[in-house]
Design an enzyme around this catalytic site. Structure first.
Site, PDB file in Angstrom:
ATOM      1  N   ASP A  17       0.857  -1.179   0.000  1.00  0.00           N
ATOM      2  CA  ASP A  17       0.000   0.000   0.000  1.00  0.00           C
ATOM      3  C   ASP A  17       0.898   1.235   0.000  1.00  0.00           C
ATOM      4  OD1 ASP A  17      -2.335   1.625   0.332  1.00  0.00           O
ATOM      5  OD2 ASP A  17      -1.896   1.719   2.480  1.00  0.00           O
ATOM      6  N   ASP A  19      -0.159   4.956   1.095  1.00  0.00           N
ATOM      7  CA  ASP A  19      -0.341   5.899   2.193  1.00  0.00           C
ATOM      8  C   ASP A  19      -0.240   5.186   3.539  1.00  0.00           C
ATOM      9  OD1 ASP A  19      -0.939   8.061   0.378  1.00  0.00           O
ATOM     10  OD2 ASP A  19      -2.882   7.109   0.070  1.00  0.00           O
ATOM     11  N   GLY A  63      -8.222   3.460   3.362  1.00  0.00           N
ATOM     12  CA  GLY A  63      -7.881   2.398   2.425  1.00  0.00           C
ATOM     13  C   GLY A  63      -8.873   2.165   1.308  1.00  0.00           C
ATOM     14  N   ARG A  66     -12.014   6.575  -3.114  1.00  0.00           N
ATOM     15  CA  ARG A  66     -12.589   7.827  -2.619  1.00  0.00           C
ATOM     16  C   ARG A  66     -14.121   7.802  -2.553  1.00  0.00           C
ATOM     17  NH1 ARG A  66     -11.019  12.155  -6.512  1.00  0.00           N
ATOM     18  NH2 ARG A  66      -8.986  11.206  -6.173  1.00  0.00           N
ATOM     19  N   SER A 141      -5.479   5.456  -4.260  1.00  0.00           N
ATOM     20  CA  SER A 141      -5.268   6.849  -4.636  1.00  0.00           C
ATOM     21  C   SER A 141      -5.069   7.002  -6.143  1.00  0.00           C
ATOM     22  CB  SER A 141      -4.035   7.398  -3.917  1.00  0.00           C
ATOM     23  OG  SER A 141      -3.736   8.704  -4.379  1.00  0.00           O
ATOM     24  N   ASN A 143      -3.609   9.572  -7.180  1.00  0.00           N
ATOM     25  CA  ASN A 143      -2.401  10.406  -7.241  1.00  0.00           C
ATOM     26  C   ASN A 143      -1.124   9.598  -7.027  1.00  0.00           C
ATOM     27  OD1 ASN A 143      -4.085  12.834  -7.324  1.00  0.00           O
ATOM     28  ND2 ASN A 143      -4.495  12.404  -5.178  1.00  0.00           N
ATOM     29  N   ASP A 199      -1.506  -0.713   6.129  1.00  0.00           N
ATOM     30  CA  ASP A 199      -1.738  -0.086   7.433  1.00  0.00           C
ATOM     31  C   ASP A 199      -3.219   0.103   7.723  1.00  0.00           C
ATOM     32  OD1 ASP A 199      -1.911   3.465   7.122  1.00  0.00           O
ATOM     33  OD2 ASP A 199      -2.067   2.016   5.486  1.00  0.00           O
TER      34      ASP A 199
END
Length: 246
Positions: A17, A19, A63, A66, A141, A143, A199
């Site tokens: 992952d 972030d 996780g 969006r 994400s 991004n 996480d």
């Protein structure tokens, strides 16, 4: 039997992952979600609104893609909004409008503060690749590529499955395992021979339901017990604890 990387010796690939595992952006995401939802709830309910909490973030948003995060949180408050479209402006009171507002706030914070990598993760990635294991970044994400480029880490991953790729392929996001399964498939590795590094509780659920060979929980915020409860085989505060050295 574990290797010097702290993994079973059957593991051939590592799926990370972004972030909270590779970059210190989980806290930035959480702050952007809170800013967006608190403004929305205050406008809807007045000063008596119930703020978006850390527990809300962990249970409904962290996780997830969006729009899924928006839907999940709104459902927890019995709030219904029109779905809208991904092109909705950030001031639209739709599921996608709220999601786009959150992304706008996130990018503002990243532009202002920049992105910082976890050095322990970068060292572990170097060790993993030095021992011939393949690597993938798996993130909800959109991004992801820009963030990896900003920390000069794009070349540390053989495969990228992110929000953009998931949308192109029609892959449901975490807690479903589909994005991790796609990463393993693109690497040419069976899920049972791949390790997941996450996480988020939704990521733990994805690792467990995808029947991956090993699931590593990364606890940055004091949720070790919850990570184990959601399927982690081991939980560490930093990937350096696994012992990998290039």
């Amino acid at each position: 039997m574990t290797t010097q990387l702290g993994l079973p010796d059957t593991i051939q690939a590592c799926l990370f992952d972004l972030d909270g595992v590779v970059t210190r952006t989980a806290v930035v995401h959480a702050a952007a979600w809170k800013e967006m939802f608190d403004a929305f709830l205050r406008a809807r309910d007045g000063d008596s609104f119930r703020p978006f909490s850390d527990d809300d973030y962990d249970q409904y948003v962290d996780g997830r893609p969006r729009a899924d995060g928006v839907r999940s949180f709104l459902a927890s408050r019995d709030i219904e909004l029109p779905e809208g479209t991904p092109e909705d402006p950030p001031d639209a009171e739709t599921v996608h409008g709220l999601g786009n507002r959150k992304n706008e706030l996130l990018l503002e914070r990243i532009r202002t503060d920049g992105v910082e990598a976890y050095e322990g993760t970068l060292r572990y990635l170097d060790a993993v690749r030095a021992r011939g294991l393949r690597t993938a970044i798996v993130s909800s994400s959109a991004n992801t590529r820009d963030v990896l480029r900003s920390i000069h880490a794009e070349d540390l991953f053989d495969v990228r499955i992110d929000g953009v790729v998931a949308a192109e392929r029609g892959l449901p996001g975490k807690p479903r395992p589909d994005t991790f399964l796609a990463a393993a498939r693109d690497l040419g590795v069976e899920p049972s021979h791949a390790a997941v590094f996450e996480d988020a509780l939704a990521g733990m659920d994805a690792g467990r339901s995808g029947h991956f060979g090993y699931v590593v929980g990364v606890d940055r915020v004091g949720q070790t017990d919850a990570l184990y409860a959601h399927g982690a085989d081991v939980v560490v505060k930093d990937l350096d604890e696994l012992g990998g050295r290039a």
